[in-house]
Design an enzyme around this catalytic site. Structure first.
Site, PDB file in Angstrom:
ATOM      1  N   ASP A   1      34.967  40.619  52.002  1.00  0.00           N
ATOM      2  CA  ASP A   1      34.496  39.626  51.030  1.00  0.00           C
ATOM      3  C   ASP A   1      34.989  39.882  49.604  1.00  0.00           C
ATOM      4  O   ASP A   1      34.648  40.887  48.985  1.00  0.00           O
ATOM      5  CB  ASP A   1      32.964  39.639  51.079  1.00  0.00           C
ATOM      6  CG  ASP A   1      32.329  38.678  50.104  1.00  0.00           C
ATOM      7  OD1 ASP A   1      33.025  37.800  49.565  1.00  0.00           O
ATOM      8  OD2 ASP A   1      31.110  38.803  49.894  1.00  0.00           O
TER       9      ASP A   1
ATOM     10  N   SER B   1      35.855  34.216  48.723  1.00  0.00           N
ATOM     11  CA  SER B   1      34.949  33.885  49.811  1.00  0.00           C
ATOM     12  C   SER B   1      34.902  32.362  50.032  1.00  0.00           C
ATOM     13  O   SER B   1      35.938  31.726  50.203  1.00  0.00           O
ATOM     14  CB  SER B   1      33.566  34.466  49.512  1.00  0.00           C
ATOM     15  OG  SER B   1      32.750  34.479  50.665  1.00  0.00           O
TER      16      SER B   1
END
Length: 289
Positions: free
Chosen positions: A160, A39
Site C-alpha cells: 500500500d 492505493s
C-alpha cells in the site's frame, strides 16, 4: 515544471468519493498535466486517464456482490480480503475492459506511490516507464496490510502506497507542480490516532521490518502531512476537495447504498467547487510551497 497537478489520496472503498469527483472532471474535460495517486487514488486515476466515464463507479459498486470481491473466504484461503486477481486481472482484462490504448496515449504524467516492505520507504513508478506492468504496480499500491499480500516488482516487495506516503504532496512539489489540487477522502480536521498494535505488526510482518516501522509511524506522518496541507490551504497555495458531509464508509465497505451516496457526494462537491478551482488555477501562483 507543471502549472498544476492532481494528488489523490487512498482509503480503500472510501475512494468511491474520488471516483465521483473525477467523474465530474471527465464531464468537464478537465485533465491535469500531472497526476499522482496512492492505493484507491491510483486505481481511480487510471480510469480517469483512460477517459472511461462510469468505470470507477462500476468497479467499486456493481461488482460488490461478486463472491470474490470482498470476503472472509478470500482472507482465509488467499490471505486477501479483497479479490485482487478479480480486481486487477479479470475485471480490467475481461469483465469491464480497461482501455490500455487510451491510457498509454494520454499525455498526462501519471505517478503511482507504493511502499517498500523491506525499507519502509516510498517507491514511485511512472506509467511511461512500465507500460506492460501498470496493473501490477497499481495492485501493489492497493495491497493493504493485513488484507493483501506483498507484490514483487523490479526487485522490490511492495504494498500500500498510503503507508509510507499517504498524501504525496511533497513528491508532487518535488516533481515541479506549482499549483496542487488535492482530492481527499476524509473530512476536514480528520486525524489518525497513534498506532496501538506494534507487537501484532512486528509478529505478523517479522520479515518486513521496514513496513512494520512505516505502519507504526503512519499516524504521525499522516497527521503532519494534514497539518501542512491545511496550512497551505489557508495560505491559498493548494486547492482541496474533500467530503463536505460525514458519510460513514469503511475501508472494506460492502453497503452499495452508502457507496452510492459517497460517490454522488464526490460528484456534487466537485460540481460546487469547480468554478472556484478554475479561478484559483488561472490566478498567478503564490510563492513556492
Amino acid at each position: 515544471m507543471y502549472q498544476n497537478g492532481l494528488i489523490l489520496e487512498g482509503g480503500g472503498m472510501k475512494g468511491i468519493y474520488t471516483a465521483g469527483v473525477l467523474e465530474y472532471f471527465m464531464e468537464k474535460d478537465r485533465y491535469f498535466p500531472y497526476v499522482i495517486g496512492v492505493s484507491a487514488g491510483a486505481c481511480n486515476a487510471a480510469s480517469y486517464l483512460s477517459r472511461q466515464p462510469g468505470r470507477n463507479r462500476s468497479v467499486m459498486i456493481d461488482y460488490l456482490n461478486h463472491p470474490d470481491y470482498i470476503s472472509l473466504r478470500n482472507l482465509i484461503q488467499k490471505r486477501e480480503l479483497f479479490g485482487m486477481d478479480l480486481i486487477f486481472d479479470q475485471i480490467p482484462n475481461e469483465l469491464l475492459p480497461f482501455d490500455f490504448q487510451a491510457f498509454h496515449a494520454a499525455e498526462e504524467r501519471f505517478v503511482i506511490g507504493t511502499t517498500d516492505c523491506l525499507t519502509g520507504s516510498p517507491v514511485y513508478f511512472e506509467k511511461n516507464d512500465y507500460p506492460n506492468d501498470i496493473l501490477s504496480i497499481i495492485r501493489a499500491s492497493s495491497s493493504l496490510p493485513f488484507m493483501s499480500k506483498a507484490v514483487s516488482h523490479t526487485g522490490h516487495l511492495l504494498m500500500d502506497g498510503g503507508v509510507a506516503d499517504p498524501i504525496p504532496i511533497r513528491k508532487a512539489v518535488a516533481d515541479g507542480v506549482e499549483k496542487p489540487v488535492l482530492i481527499l477522502t476524509k473530512g476536514k480536521g480528520y486525524r489518525i490516532k497513534p498506532y496501538r498494535f506494534p507487537r501484532t505488526t512486528r509478529y505478523f510482518y517479522k520479515d518486513y521490518m521496514g513496513l512494520t516501522h512505516a505502519l507504526e509511524m503512519r499516524w504521525k506522518v499522516y497527521n503532519e502531512t494534514m497539518e501542512e496541507i491545511e496550512r497551505l490551504e489557508r495560505d491559498g497555495k493548494v486547492f482541496v476537495i474533500r467530503p463536505s458531509n460525514l458519510i460513514t464508509v469503511r475501508r472494506a465497505e460492502r453497503d452499495p447504498h452508502k457507496l452510492e451516496l459517497m460517490h454522488n457526494q464526490g460528484y456534487s462537491d466537485a460540481q460546487h467547487a469547480y468554478e472556484a478551482m478554475e479561478h484559483w488555477l488561472q490566478a498567478p501562483a503564490l510563492k513556492s510551497l
